[in-house]
Design an enzyme around this catalytic site. Structure first.
Site, PDB file in Angstrom:
ATOM      1  N   HIS A  33       0.836  -1.207   0.000  1.00 11.68           N
ATOM      2  CA  HIS A  33       0.000   0.000   0.000  1.00 11.68           C
ATOM      3  C   HIS A  33       0.863   1.247   0.000  1.00 11.68           C
ATOM      4  O   HIS A  33       1.893   1.299   0.662  1.00 11.68           O
ATOM      5  CB  HIS A  33      -0.939   0.030   1.214  1.00 11.68           C
ATOM      6  CG  HIS A  33      -0.242  -0.177   2.527  1.00 11.68           C
ATOM      7  ND1 HIS A  33       0.151  -1.421   2.966  1.00 11.68           N
ATOM      8  CD2 HIS A  33       0.156   0.709   3.481  1.00 11.68           C
ATOM      9  CE1 HIS A  33       0.752  -1.296   4.151  1.00 11.68           C
ATOM     10  NE2 HIS A  33       0.780  -0.022   4.479  1.00 11.68           N
TER      11      HIS A  33
ATOM     12  N   HIS B 244       0.833   5.196   1.126  1.00 15.60           N
ATOM     13  CA  HIS B 244       0.158   6.208   1.935  1.00 15.60           C
ATOM     14  C   HIS B 244       0.203   7.519   1.145  1.00 15.60           C
ATOM     15  O   HIS B 244       1.288   7.935   0.707  1.00 15.60           O
ATOM     16  CB  HIS B 244       0.903   6.465   3.245  1.00 15.60           C
ATOM     17  CG  HIS B 244       0.983   5.294   4.171  1.00 15.60           C
ATOM     18  ND1 HIS B 244       0.232   5.208   5.325  1.00 15.60           N
ATOM     19  CD2 HIS B 244       1.736   4.166   4.134  1.00 15.60           C
ATOM     20  CE1 HIS B 244       0.540   4.081   5.965  1.00 15.60           C
ATOM     21  NE2 HIS B 244       1.441   3.428   5.260  1.00 15.60           N
TER      22      HIS B 244
HETATM   23  P1  5GP Z   1       1.884   0.378   7.354  1.00 16.94           P
HETATM   24  O1  5GP Z   1       2.392   0.640   8.742  1.00 16.94           O
HETATM   25  O2  5GP Z   1       1.696  -1.089   7.077  1.00 16.94           O
HETATM   26  O3  5GP Z   1       2.661   1.082   6.277  1.00 16.94           O
HETATM   27  O4  5GP Z   1       0.469   1.069   7.286  1.00 16.94           O
HETATM   28  C1  5GP Z   1      -0.702   0.432   7.665  1.00 16.94           C
HETATM   29  C2  5GP Z   1      -1.762   1.507   7.780  1.00 16.94           C
HETATM   30  O5  5GP Z   1      -3.018   0.855   7.778  1.00 16.94           O
HETATM   31  C3  5GP Z   1      -1.687   2.311   9.086  1.00 16.94           C
HETATM   32  O6  5GP Z   1      -1.562   3.695   8.769  1.00 16.94           O
HETATM   33  C4  5GP Z   1      -2.997   1.986   9.788  1.00 16.94           C
HETATM   34  O7  5GP Z   1      -3.538   3.096  10.467  1.00 16.94           O
HETATM   35  C5  5GP Z   1      -3.884   1.516   8.650  1.00 16.94           C
HETATM   36  N1  5GP Z   1      -4.895   0.534   9.049  1.00 16.94           N
HETATM   37  C6  5GP Z   1      -4.694  -0.565   9.813  1.00 16.94           C
HETATM   38  N2  5GP Z   1      -5.836  -1.273   9.923  1.00 16.94           N
HETATM   39  C7  5GP Z   1      -6.776  -0.591   9.197  1.00 16.94           C
HETATM   40  C8  5GP Z   1      -8.156  -0.835   8.933  1.00 16.94           C
HETATM   41  O8  5GP Z   1      -8.760  -1.814   9.382  1.00 16.94           O
HETATM   42  N3  5GP Z   1      -8.796   0.073   8.146  1.00 16.94           N
HETATM   43  C9  5GP Z   1      -8.148   1.174   7.631  1.00 16.94           C
HETATM   44  N4  5GP Z   1      -8.878   2.004   6.878  1.00 16.94           N
HETATM   45  N5  5GP Z   1      -6.850   1.423   7.856  1.00 16.94           N
HETATM   46  C10 5GP Z   1      -6.170   0.546   8.640  1.00 16.94           C
END
Ligand code: 5GP
Length: 110
Positions: free
Chosen positions: A96, A98
Protein backbone atom coordinates in the site's frame (compact mmCIF):
# COMPACT_ATOMS: atom_id res chain seq x y z
CA UNK A 1 -6.17 -12.87 5.14
CA UNK A 2 -5.05 -9.26 5.71
CA UNK A 3 -7.46 -6.51 6.78
CA UNK A 4 -6.90 -4.85 3.39
CA UNK A 5 -8.06 -7.97 1.54
CA UNK A 6 -11.15 -7.93 3.79
CA UNK A 7 -11.75 -4.30 2.78
CA UNK A 8 -11.43 -5.27 -0.91
CA UNK A 9 -13.94 -8.08 -0.29
CA UNK A 10 -16.26 -5.71 1.60
CA UNK A 11 -15.98 -7.92 4.68
CA UNK A 12 -14.64 -4.91 6.62
CA UNK A 13 -16.01 -1.38 6.24
CA UNK A 14 -13.82 1.46 4.99
CA UNK A 15 -14.32 4.97 3.65
CA UNK A 16 -13.58 4.20 0.02
CA UNK A 17 -12.61 7.25 -2.05
CA UNK A 18 -11.69 5.57 -5.37
CA UNK A 19 -12.00 2.17 -6.99
CA UNK A 20 -11.30 0.63 -10.37
CA UNK A 21 -10.57 -2.87 -11.65
CA UNK A 22 -6.94 -2.78 -10.44
CA UNK A 23 -6.97 -0.82 -7.18
CA UNK A 24 -8.82 0.59 -4.22
CA UNK A 25 -8.22 3.80 -2.24
CA UNK A 26 -9.66 4.43 1.21
CA UNK A 27 -9.18 6.63 4.27
CA UNK A 28 -6.62 5.42 6.81
CA UNK A 29 -8.34 4.42 10.07
CA UNK A 30 -5.71 6.30 12.10
CA UNK A 31 -4.84 9.41 10.03
CA UNK A 32 -1.55 11.19 10.66
CA UNK A 33 -2.55 14.26 8.62
CA UNK A 34 -5.80 15.93 7.43
CA UNK A 35 -5.56 13.77 4.28
CA UNK A 36 -4.38 10.21 4.80
CA UNK A 37 -5.44 7.79 2.09
CA UNK A 38 -4.18 4.28 1.43
CA UNK A 39 -3.95 3.17 -2.20
CA UNK A 40 -3.70 -0.57 -2.66
CA UNK A 41 -3.66 -3.00 -5.58
CA UNK A 42 -6.49 -5.53 -5.63
CA UNK A 43 -3.83 -8.12 -6.42
CA UNK A 44 -2.44 -9.58 -3.19
CA UNK A 45 1.21 -8.51 -3.15
CA UNK A 46 2.59 -8.54 0.43
CA UNK A 47 5.29 -5.91 -0.06
CA UNK A 48 7.30 -3.99 -2.65
CA UNK A 49 10.15 -6.49 -2.51
CA UNK A 50 7.72 -9.17 -3.75
CA UNK A 51 6.77 -7.46 -7.01
CA UNK A 52 7.58 -9.07 -10.33
CA UNK A 53 8.44 -7.45 -13.64
CA UNK A 54 4.86 -8.01 -14.77
CA UNK A 55 3.69 -5.73 -11.91
CA UNK A 56 5.50 -2.65 -13.27
CA UNK A 57 2.40 -1.28 -15.00
CA UNK A 58 0.25 -1.89 -11.90
CA UNK A 59 2.67 0.09 -9.71
CA UNK A 60 2.65 2.96 -12.19
CA UNK A 61 -1.14 2.86 -12.16
CA UNK A 62 -1.21 3.21 -8.37
CA UNK A 63 0.95 6.35 -8.61
CA UNK A 64 -1.31 7.72 -11.35
CA UNK A 65 -4.35 7.21 -9.07
CA UNK A 66 -2.51 8.94 -6.20
CA UNK A 67 -1.83 11.94 -8.44
CA UNK A 68 -5.51 12.09 -9.47
CA UNK A 69 -6.79 11.92 -5.87
CA UNK A 70 -4.31 14.59 -4.73
CA UNK A 71 -5.38 16.88 -7.58
CA UNK A 72 -9.08 16.36 -6.82
CA UNK A 73 -8.41 17.37 -3.21
CA UNK A 74 -6.44 20.45 -4.23
CA UNK A 75 -3.24 19.20 -2.61
CA UNK A 76 -0.26 20.96 -4.13
CA UNK A 77 2.36 19.37 -1.91
CA UNK A 78 1.98 16.05 -0.23
CA UNK A 79 3.90 12.95 0.75
CA UNK A 80 3.65 9.49 -0.77
CA UNK A 81 5.03 6.81 1.49
CA UNK A 82 5.65 3.12 0.90
CA UNK A 83 6.86 1.18 3.93
CA UNK A 84 8.63 -2.07 3.06
CA UNK A 85 8.97 -4.88 5.58
CA UNK A 86 8.99 -4.72 9.38
CA UNK A 87 12.21 -2.71 9.47
CA UNK A 88 10.73 -0.30 6.96
CA UNK A 89 7.75 0.31 9.25
CA UNK A 90 5.26 -1.89 7.41
CA UNK A 91 2.51 -3.41 9.56
CA UNK A 92 -0.03 -4.66 7.04
CA UNK A 93 1.44 -7.08 4.53
CA UNK A 94 -0.64 -6.08 1.53
CA UNK A 95 1.34 -3.54 -0.51
CA UNK A 96 0.00 0.00 0.00
CA UNK A 97 0.97 3.58 -0.67
CA UNK A 98 0.16 6.21 1.93
CA UNK A 99 -0.98 9.54 0.45
CA UNK A 100 -0.68 12.10 3.23
CA UNK A 101 -1.24 15.81 2.96
CA UNK A 102 -2.80 18.92 4.43
CA UNK A 103 0.08 19.84 6.72
CA UNK A 104 3.82 20.48 6.32
CA UNK A 105 6.21 17.55 6.52
CA UNK A 106 9.76 17.31 7.70
CA UNK A 107 12.74 15.36 6.43
CA UNK A 108 14.17 12.96 7.48
CA UNK A 109 11.10 11.06 8.69
CA UNK A 110 11.19 9.34 12.10
P1 5GP B 1 1.88 0.38 7.35
O1 5GP B 1 2.39 0.64 8.74
O2 5GP B 1 1.70 -1.09 7.08
O3 5GP B 1 2.66 1.08 6.28
O4 5GP B 1 0.47 1.07 7.29
C1 5GP B 1 -0.70 0.43 7.66
C2 5GP B 1 -1.76 1.51 7.78
O5 5GP B 1 -3.02 0.86 7.78
C3 5GP B 1 -1.69 2.31 9.09
O6 5GP B 1 -1.56 3.70 8.77
C4 5GP B 1 -3.00 1.99 9.79
O7 5GP B 1 -3.54 3.10 10.47
C5 5GP B 1 -3.88 1.52 8.65
N1 5GP B 1 -4.90 0.53 9.05
C6 5GP B 1 -4.69 -0.57 9.81
N2 5GP B 1 -5.84 -1.27 9.92
C7 5GP B 1 -6.78 -0.59 9.20
C8 5GP B 1 -8.16 -0.83 8.93
O8 5GP B 1 -8.76 -1.81 9.38
N3 5GP B 1 -8.80 0.07 8.15
C9 5GP B 1 -8.15 1.17 7.63
N4 5GP B 1 -8.88 2.00 6.88
N5 5GP B 1 -6.85 1.42 7.86
C10 5GP B 1 -6.17 0.55 8.64
Amino acid sequence: MTVFKKIINRELPAKIVYEDDKCLAFEDINPVAPTHILVIPKKEIPKLSDIEESDKELLGHLLWVIKKIAKERGLEGYRVCLNVGKEGGQHIFHLHFHLIGGRPFEWPPG
